[in-house]
Design a protein around this motif. Structure first.
Motif, PDB file in Angstrom:
ATOM      1  N   ASP A  70       0.873  -1.162   0.000  1.00 33.56           N
ATOM      2  CA  ASP A  70       0.000   0.000   0.000  1.00 33.56           C
ATOM      3  C   ASP A  70       0.918   1.222   0.000  1.00 33.56           C
ATOM      4  O   ASP A  70       2.108   1.099  -0.306  1.00 33.56           O
ATOM      5  N   ARG A  71       0.420   2.365   0.343  1.00 33.89           N
ATOM      6  CA  ARG A  71       1.254   3.573   0.285  1.00 33.89           C
ATOM      7  C   ARG A  71       2.392   3.565   1.288  1.00 33.89           C
ATOM      8  O   ARG A  71       3.393   4.242   1.091  1.00 33.89           O
ATOM      9  N   HIS A  72       2.250   2.807   2.366  1.00 33.89           N
ATOM     10  CA  HIS A  72       3.225   2.875   3.456  1.00 33.89           C
ATOM     11  C   HIS A  72       4.023   1.606   3.700  1.00 33.89           C
ATOM     12  O   HIS A  72       5.098   1.663   4.275  1.00 33.89           O
ATOM     13  N   THR A  73       3.484   0.464   3.299  1.00 36.31           N
ATOM     14  CA  THR A  73       4.079  -0.813   3.713  1.00 36.31           C
ATOM     15  C   THR A  73       4.110  -1.823   2.573  1.00 36.31           C
ATOM     16  O   THR A  73       3.164  -1.927   1.803  1.00 36.31           O
ATOM     17  N   GLY A 119       0.334 -21.396  11.433  1.00 36.50           N
ATOM     18  CA  GLY A 119       1.694 -21.897  11.465  1.00 36.50           C
ATOM     19  C   GLY A 119       2.234 -22.423  10.159  1.00 36.50           C
ATOM     20  O   GLY A 119       3.156 -23.229  10.142  1.00 36.50           O
ATOM     21  N   ASN A 120       1.674 -21.979   9.030  1.00 33.00           N
ATOM     22  CA  ASN A 120       2.139 -22.520   7.753  1.00 33.00           C
ATOM     23  C   ASN A 120       2.913 -21.483   6.948  1.00 33.00           C
ATOM     24  O   ASN A 120       2.726 -21.343   5.758  1.00 33.00           O
ATOM     25  N   GLY A 121       3.827 -20.806   7.600  1.00 32.33           N
ATOM     26  CA  GLY A 121       4.679 -19.873   6.883  1.00 32.33           C
ATOM     27  C   GLY A 121       5.051 -18.674   7.726  1.00 32.33           C
ATOM     28  O   GLY A 121       4.792 -18.620   8.924  1.00 32.33           O
ATOM     29  N   ILE A 122       5.652 -17.701   7.054  1.00 29.01           N
ATOM     30  CA  ILE A 122       6.161 -16.492   7.698  1.00 29.01           C
ATOM     31  C   ILE A 122       5.791 -15.296   6.837  1.00 29.01           C
ATOM     32  O   ILE A 122       5.849 -15.357   5.604  1.00 29.01           O
ATOM     33  N   SER A 123       5.464 -14.200   7.503  1.00 29.05           N
ATOM     34  CA  SER A 123       5.276 -12.945   6.777  1.00 29.05           C
ATOM     35  C   SER A 123       6.200 -11.898   7.381  1.00 29.05           C
ATOM     36  O   SER A 123       6.585 -11.983   8.539  1.00 29.05           O
ATOM     37  N   PHE A 124       6.557 -10.918   6.559  1.00 27.87           N
ATOM     38  CA  PHE A 124       7.344  -9.794   7.050  1.00 27.87           C
ATOM     39  C   PHE A 124       6.889  -8.526   6.339  1.00 27.87           C
ATOM     40  O   PHE A 124       6.289  -8.588   5.266  1.00 27.87           O
ATOM     41  N   THR A 125       7.136  -7.398   6.983  1.00 25.81           N
ATOM     42  CA  THR A 125       6.792  -6.114   6.375  1.00 25.81           C
ATOM     43  C   THR A 125       8.006  -5.204   6.357  1.00 25.81           C
ATOM     44  O   THR A 125       8.905  -5.314   7.203  1.00 25.81           O
ATOM     45  N   LEU A 126       7.999  -4.318   5.371  1.00 28.61           N
ATOM     46  CA  LEU A 126       9.027  -3.290   5.231  1.00 28.61           C
ATOM     47  C   LEU A 126       8.320  -1.962   4.987  1.00 28.61           C
ATOM     48  O   LEU A 126       7.345  -1.910   4.231  1.00 28.61           O
ATOM     49  N   SER A 127       8.821  -0.916   5.591  1.00 26.60           N
ATOM     50  CA  SER A 127       8.233   0.402   5.419  1.00 26.60           C
ATOM     51  C   SER A 127       8.587   0.966   4.047  1.00 26.60           C
ATOM     52  O   SER A 127       9.705   0.809   3.567  1.00 26.60           O
ATOM     53  N   LEU A 128       7.621   1.639   3.431  1.00 26.52           N
ATOM     54  CA  LEU A 128       7.864   2.304   2.148  1.00 26.52           C
ATOM     55  C   LEU A 128       8.030   3.801   2.323  1.00 26.52           C
ATOM     56  O   LEU A 128       8.237   4.517   1.355  1.00 26.52           O
ATOM     57  N   THR A 129       7.938   4.266   3.545  1.00 19.67           N
ATOM     58  CA  THR A 129       8.090   5.696   3.795  1.00 19.67           C
ATOM     59  C   THR A 129       9.448   5.949   4.401  1.00 19.67           C
ATOM     60  O   THR A 129       9.919   5.187   5.253  1.00 19.67           O
TER      61      THR A 129
END
Length: 149
Positions: A70-73, A119-129
């Protein structure tokens, strides 16, 4: 949102990296190059963990990479075949260990990371700002929050 379904074989980690990089660079300027490079690195670590530590590495298995921005993440998830015996968690490693640093890297670089529900995986986020000039970047801010606990 985009996703890729991949075979559970080691060569598909490279395929997943190339797919994510292509997906994130289709619209120039939308996702910063540094964020794309970081996402590709973290995807490589999480996809490799999926093959090593879940049934995904068994013949005929698959894993899926989901990406959403999205605009931020920027959010990336690696969905695997699941594991009934382990939940993804950071390993304690020493400086001489040949492996076991994947989730430590994800934890150090991503803004957030977590196991997927079920429990079937991993997610991660990174900032876009970008952090405004004179303010700590997200990693420094995260470190400060952790020390405050």
């Amino acid at each position: 949102m985009a996703f890729a379904l991949l075979h559970g074989t080691p060569d598909q980690v490279g395929t997943a990296r190339r797919w994510l990089e292509d997906t994130l660079t289709r619209t120039p300027g939308r996702i910063p190059d540094a964020t794309t490079a970081t996402a590709v690195l973290l995807l490589s670590e999480t996809a490799t963990n999926t093959l090593r530590h879940t049934p995904t590495g068994a013949p005929g298995s698959t894993f899926t990479v989901h990406v959403h921005a999205d605009r931020h993440t920027l959010a990336v998830a690696v969905q695997d075949a699941g594991s009934t015996t382990t939940r993804p968690e950071r390993a304690r490693t020493s400086i001489t260990d040949d492996h076991g640093r994947g989730l430590a890297l994800v934890e150090a670089v991503a803004d957030t990371w977590q196991p997927l529900p079920g429990g079937n995986g991993i997610s991660f986020t990174l900032s876009l700002t970008q952090a405004p000039t004179g303010t700590p970047d997200s990693a420094s801010a995260r470190t400060a929050r952790e020390h405050a606990r």
